[in-house]
Design a protein around this motif. Structure first.
Motif, short mmCIF file in Angstrom:
data_model
loop_
_atom_site.label_atom_id
_atom_site.label_comp_id
_atom_site.label_asym_id
_atom_site.label_seq_id
_atom_site.Cartn_x
_atom_site.Cartn_y
_atom_site.Cartn_z
N LEU A 1 113.75 -38.60 -42.32
CA LEU A 1 113.69 -37.17 -42.94
C LEU A 1 115.20 -36.67 -42.56
CD1 LEU A 1 110.38 -35.70 -41.40
CD2 LEU A 1 110.83 -36.55 -43.62
N ALA A 2 115.23 -35.65 -43.33
CA ALA A 2 116.75 -35.07 -43.25
C ALA A 2 116.38 -34.00 -42.11
CB ALA A 2 117.09 -34.17 -44.25
N ILE A 3 117.42 -33.48 -41.30
CA ILE A 3 117.43 -32.54 -40.05
C ILE A 3 116.41 -31.38 -40.56
CG2 ILE A 3 118.52 -31.01 -38.80
CD1 ILE A 3 121.00 -33.04 -38.72
N GLU A 4 116.59 -30.77 -41.44
CA GLU A 4 115.80 -29.67 -41.66
C GLU A 4 114.28 -29.96 -41.92
OE1 GLU A 4 116.82 -26.47 -40.95
OE2 GLU A 4 118.87 -27.18 -40.56
N GLU A 5 114.09 -31.09 -42.80
CA GLU A 5 112.82 -31.42 -42.94
C GLU A 5 112.22 -31.76 -41.49
OE1 GLU A 5 113.93 -33.65 -47.04
OE2 GLU A 5 113.68 -34.79 -45.41
N ALA A 6 113.08 -32.46 -40.71
CA ALA A 6 112.33 -33.00 -39.38
C ALA A 6 112.12 -31.87 -38.51
CB ALA A 6 113.38 -34.03 -38.62
N LYS A 7 112.94 -30.76 -38.30
CA LYS A 7 112.61 -29.51 -37.62
C LYS A 7 111.24 -29.09 -38.13
CE LYS A 7 117.44 -27.89 -36.90
NZ LYS A 7 118.55 -26.82 -37.06
N ALA A 8 111.19 -28.96 -39.57
CA ALA A 8 109.78 -28.33 -39.74
C ALA A 8 108.52 -29.46 -39.54
CB ALA A 8 109.89 -28.00 -41.26
N ALA A 9 108.93 -30.40 -39.36
CA ALA A 9 107.77 -31.41 -39.13
C ALA A 9 107.44 -31.39 -37.61
CB ALA A 9 108.09 -32.59 -39.54
N ALA A 10 108.48 -31.41 -36.89
CA ALA A 10 108.35 -31.31 -35.36
C ALA A 10 107.62 -30.17 -35.10
CB ALA A 10 109.56 -31.48 -34.68
N ILE A 11 107.93 -28.98 -35.60
CA ILE A 11 107.41 -27.63 -35.15
C ILE A 11 105.88 -27.71 -35.64
CG2 ILE A 11 107.27 -25.27 -35.90
CD1 ILE A 11 110.53 -25.26 -35.83
#
Length: 858
Positions: free
Chosen positions: A399-409
RNA sequence: GCCGCCUUAGCUCAGUGGUAGAGCGCAUCCUUGGUAAGGCUGAGGUCGACAGUUCAAUCCUGUCAGGCGGCACCA
């Protein structure tokens, strides 16, 4: 015939303005359909003397006020005094004078030179924040905030200024030192009153977007100050080693995408877990004490050395219960930001990396830069904080960083371990000050009833006059009787709050009070609805964060309570630069005043002995460098208008202006030149100006001037407006009155009439004298603003430059708006052009209508 | 370290994608019944450096340099 004498004219016209009450603000009823305009300069602290910075600030506001009046606005332009504060108490301690007497005497001393400036101010609205009529109303406002939960009391670690013996807000601590005393600030625990500015943190940021007449710089500074960040708040479950009651560690992060790169959890030295562990761990207790000592010292912060203490506690990773992370106490974690605890991801955070390298903790990269190889990518001494794809991270991989942030949250929220959160750097505003000379906080502390507001009928809580300043600290606390009162609720013996407000509270609502300064409520709603917001606020950029943020906050709080109708107090803001001056130092290192030095044969020497003097540079006028020029001396020597003109003329208003004798003499000469043109004009009114050739150039120039100066005023470029005045003088000089035709005299009369009105905001006294000399009716201060006649600018022929290959080679005349083909033909026929294109091929011809022709050859 | 602003005549500053300007200072001359003066004329510029876009760049874009300001262990 005669020279203009400001010593006679200036007092004369000021008396006229005062006698006719020229600058009284109209009531809404009187104003009728005139639109309102509220112009305000930041009110002064009554130090006792005005300085050039005041002259510049208040002159700028006055220019706006007079201009808007001339345009038909009903203008509110008031003046008041920010009169509470430390210097009055310092004077009391040093000279034995009472703060009250000292303050009111200073106000009286400053009012005179300010009035001398000829400011178009409605002085009937004047007040000082130390008037009980003002601070009593402020106490009502505070109790309203208290009732609504926007004012509260709590114990907290505060910034203690050991010199001023008082608490400072975070905003008042600069580089670890008190903003006023300059002394290193200490941390102390005290019970303080706070205003809940954080309640409006989001709205204060959002509101900035609408402030399109504020400098971008100030908006940016406020945004940075509030410091909003988006992230994730979640908890780690304790695996082992924590005292009872600590089964979780709550952390905040803006990088949930890097969770698989975590290698430790860090908590602040003052974190409850750290404190609990320290009770049974002397080494940790010692480490915490060390953090507290070193934390405040500037050198340590500068060095930025990371220090930590391994608590032996471990926690489980939220995505993998078998993965244990150690918990460290670390000196670089702030207790009052976020949760006071973090997870460390050394590969992608420089601080965490420094820490990990020092204590040999794992460094696992989880963000892969584009083009890097996943197998070989490592992080050395520099954390990677750039963009990339997530790897080494299980379900986040690819994932790209922003996608990964959303996924982790999303995952953490689904697991019930936490949720997405917004965190602010901004903290609540501590307003308690352990001082006498401030607004008393209207609270009574009762042993039984606790915190009890002073009942409305007992307001204002007045400051007692009989106080002693023989010891440091707060005289209110030592007063024999003042603080002992019965509890308003139960009648038992109780005590008054002895702290007073931060003076920024006083200045957070004064602009609203000006709408009706004698109202028996804090703010007269009808008057405030008419006048607010302030259309143009003017002051120093040093208040970009403190005062302006507090005022925006309090206005919101009042708006939510229906006390005012706007959320933003200042629709337009202008931040003016400082007044600077060269500083002079003698050979023996003494600073010399500007009037003690002079230039001889191009070298600076001291006037008394002629010894060389070093010019140390251009600095803000200050007592310590002795590079101060007293406004009163300038008024005396050159007149008020020359001083006004100079502070407006040499620099753009937002930049610093360098005061110089040559500059003020230049201003003086312009005044004399303007007067000379009026003086040379024959008395009596000639007929209406016509379009005959003799007067046309003059008419064009004067109407152009009206347009240019209007534009300069609208855009706050006063220095440009002044430059245009200089140019106008050259035009008038080339069309002298002596021997002039009737047509020219008529054009001159019109030009002078326009000029008098245009200079009035800048040099109001001179303008009145000129207006009167011209035989015009009434006061120029009451005259309408001149309008340029656009018909005069229409021309039937234009002059075009001709370029060959981008270089200017000739000039041609063509009918205005002529067709491109015709212009091209004229250009190509020109002898100079022919010379430059001879023997070459014309490849292209660019014609810009009425401006230029470019011929490309080769 | 991060963010923002600035850099044009000796000084302080305007300005515009198309002929580089003002005030002050400087030089020369005139006037001395406008006199704490007034005026004429003039010199003075690689528009911070380099590259790009364009018929054309001081102006737009990028990089760099110098200056100023704000924030600065903010997770």
């Amino acid at each position: 015939m005669g020279r203009y004498n400001p010593k006679v004219s200036e007092p004369h016209w000021r008396a006229r303005w005062a006698d006719t009450d020229t600058f009284r603000t109209l009531t809404p009823e009187e104003a009728g359909d005139r639109p309102k305009y509220y112009v305000l300069e930041m009110f002064p602290y009554p130090s006792g003397r005005i300085h050039m910075g005041h002259v510049r600030n208040y002159t700028m506001g006055d220019v706006v006020a007079r201009y808007k009046r001339a345009q038909g606005f009903n203008v509110l332009h008031p003046m008041g005094w920010d009169a509470f504060g430390m210097p009055a108490e310092n004077a009391a301690m040093e000279k034995g004078v009472h703060p009250k007497g000292w303050t009111y005497e200073n106000i009286a001393a400053m009012r005179e030179p300010l009035k001398q400036l000829g400011l178009a101010i409605d002085w009937s609205r004047e007040f000082a924040t130390c008037d009980p009529e003002y601070y009593g109303q402020e106490q009502k406002l505070f109790l309203e905030l208290y009732r609504r939960g926007l004012a509260y009391r709590r114990e907290g670690v505060v910034n203690w200024d050991p010199v001023d013996m008082t608490v400072l807000a975070n905003e008042q601590v600069i580089d670890g030192c008190g903003w006023r005393s300059g002394a290193p600030v200490e941390k102390r625990k005290l019970t303080q009153w706070f205003l809940r500015i954080t309640h409006y943190a989001d709205d204060l940021i959002e509101g900035l977007k609408g402030l399109d007449r504020w400098p971008d710089k100030v908006r940016l500074m406020q945004e940075n100050w509030i410091g909003r960040s988006q992230g994730l708040r979640f908890h780690f479950d304790v695996a082992d080693g924590a005292p009872s009651g600590f089964d979780r560690v709550e952390v905040y992060t803006t990088r949930p995408d890097t969770l698989y790169g975590a290698s430790f959890v860090g908590v602040a030295a003052d974190h409850p877990l750290a404190l609990a562990l320290a009770e049974s761990n002397p080494a940790l207790a010692e480490f915490i004490a060390e953090c507290r000592r070193g934390g405040a010292s500037e050198a340590d912060i500068e060095a930025g050395e990371k220090k930590g203490f391994d608590t032996g506690v471990t926690v489980s990773h939220p995505f993998d219960p078998d993965w244990k992370l150690p918990v460290w106490v670390a000196n670089f974690i702030l207790m009052d930001y976020g949760t006071g605890a973090i997870f460390g991801c050394p590969a992608h955070d420089q601080r965490d990396l420094d820490f990990a390298r020092k204590y040999d903790l794992a460094v696992t990269p989880v963000v892969l830069p584009a083009g890097a190889d996943a197998a070989s990518f490592t992080v050395g001494t520099e954390a990677y904080v750039g963009p990339g794809r997530i790897f080494n991270s299980q379900f986040l991989d690819g994932l790209a960083i922003e996608e990964a942030k959303a996924a982790a949250i999303a995952r953490v929220e689904a697991d019930g371990r936490g949720q997405g959160a917004t965190v602010y750097r901004l903290r609540d505003w501590g307003v308690s000050r352990q001082r006498y000379w401030g607004c008393p906080i209207p609270i009574i502390h009762c042993p039984d009833c606790g915190v009890v507001p002073v009942p409305q009928g007992q307001l204002p809580v007045r400051l007692p006059d009989d106080v002693a300043f023989d010891k440091p600290g707060n005289p209110l606390l030592r007063h024999p009787t003042w603080r002992f009162v019965p509890c308003p609720t139960c009648g038992k013996a109780a005590e008054r709050e002895t702290d007073t407000f931060d003076t920024f509270v006083d200045s957070s609502w004064y602009f609203a009070r000006f709408a009706n300064p004698r109202a028996d409520t804090p703010i007269d709603k009808a008057a405030a609805d008419y006048w607010l917001p302030v259309d143009q606020y003017i002051g120093g950029v040093e208040h970009a964060v403190l005062h302006l943020l507090y005022a925006r906050f309090l206005t919101r709080a009042l708006a939510d309570d229906g006390l005012v109708g706007v959320k933003e107090p200042f629709a337009g803001l202008f931040t003016q630069g400082m007044v600077t001056h060269e500083a002079y130092r003698s050979q023996n290192g003494m600073w010399l005043q500007p009037n003690e030095v002079e230039k001889r044969d191009g070298l600076w020497v001291d006037t008394e002995f002629g010894r060389p003097v070093e010019v140390v540079g251009v600095e803000k006028m200050s007592k310590s460098k002795r590079n101060v020029v007293a406004p009163e001396d300038i008024f005396e020597q050159y007149g008020v208008d020359a001083a006004r003109l100079f502070v407006l003329s040499d620099s753009p208003p937002e930049r610093d202006v360098q005061w110089s004798t040559a500059g003020v003499e230049g201003a003086w000469r312009l005044i004399q030149r303007i007067w000379a043109e009026f003086d040379a004009q024959p008395e009596g009114r000639p007929g209406a100006p016509d379009l005959s050739e003799d007067g046309l150039a003059l008419r064009r120039a004067s109407h152009l001037l009206a347009r240019q100066i209007t534009e300069g005023l609208e855009t706050f470029r006063f220095n440009l407006a002044v430059a245009r005045m200089h140019e106008m003088m050259a035009v008038l000089k080339s069309h002298p009155a002596a021997g002039a035709s009737p047509a020219r005299l008529a054009a001159r009369h019109e030009a002078l009439s326009i000029l008098a009105r245009l200079i009035a905001p800048f040099m109001p006294h001179l303008a009145e004298e000129c207006w009167s000399r011209l035989g015009e009716d009434g006061l120029v201060a009451e005259a309408p603003w001149p309008k340029a006649d656009p018909a005069l600018f229409a021309q039937d022929e234009s002059v075009l430059a001709v370029q060959v290959n981008g270089k200017r080679r000739a000039e041609i005349r063509a009918p205005k708006g002529a067709a491109e083909a015709d212009v091209e033909a004229i250009a190509l026929a020109d002898a100079d052009v022919q010379r430059h294109i001879a023997g070459q091929t014309v490849r292209k011809v660019v014609v810009v209508r009425d401006r230029i022709v470019n011929i490309v050859v080769g």
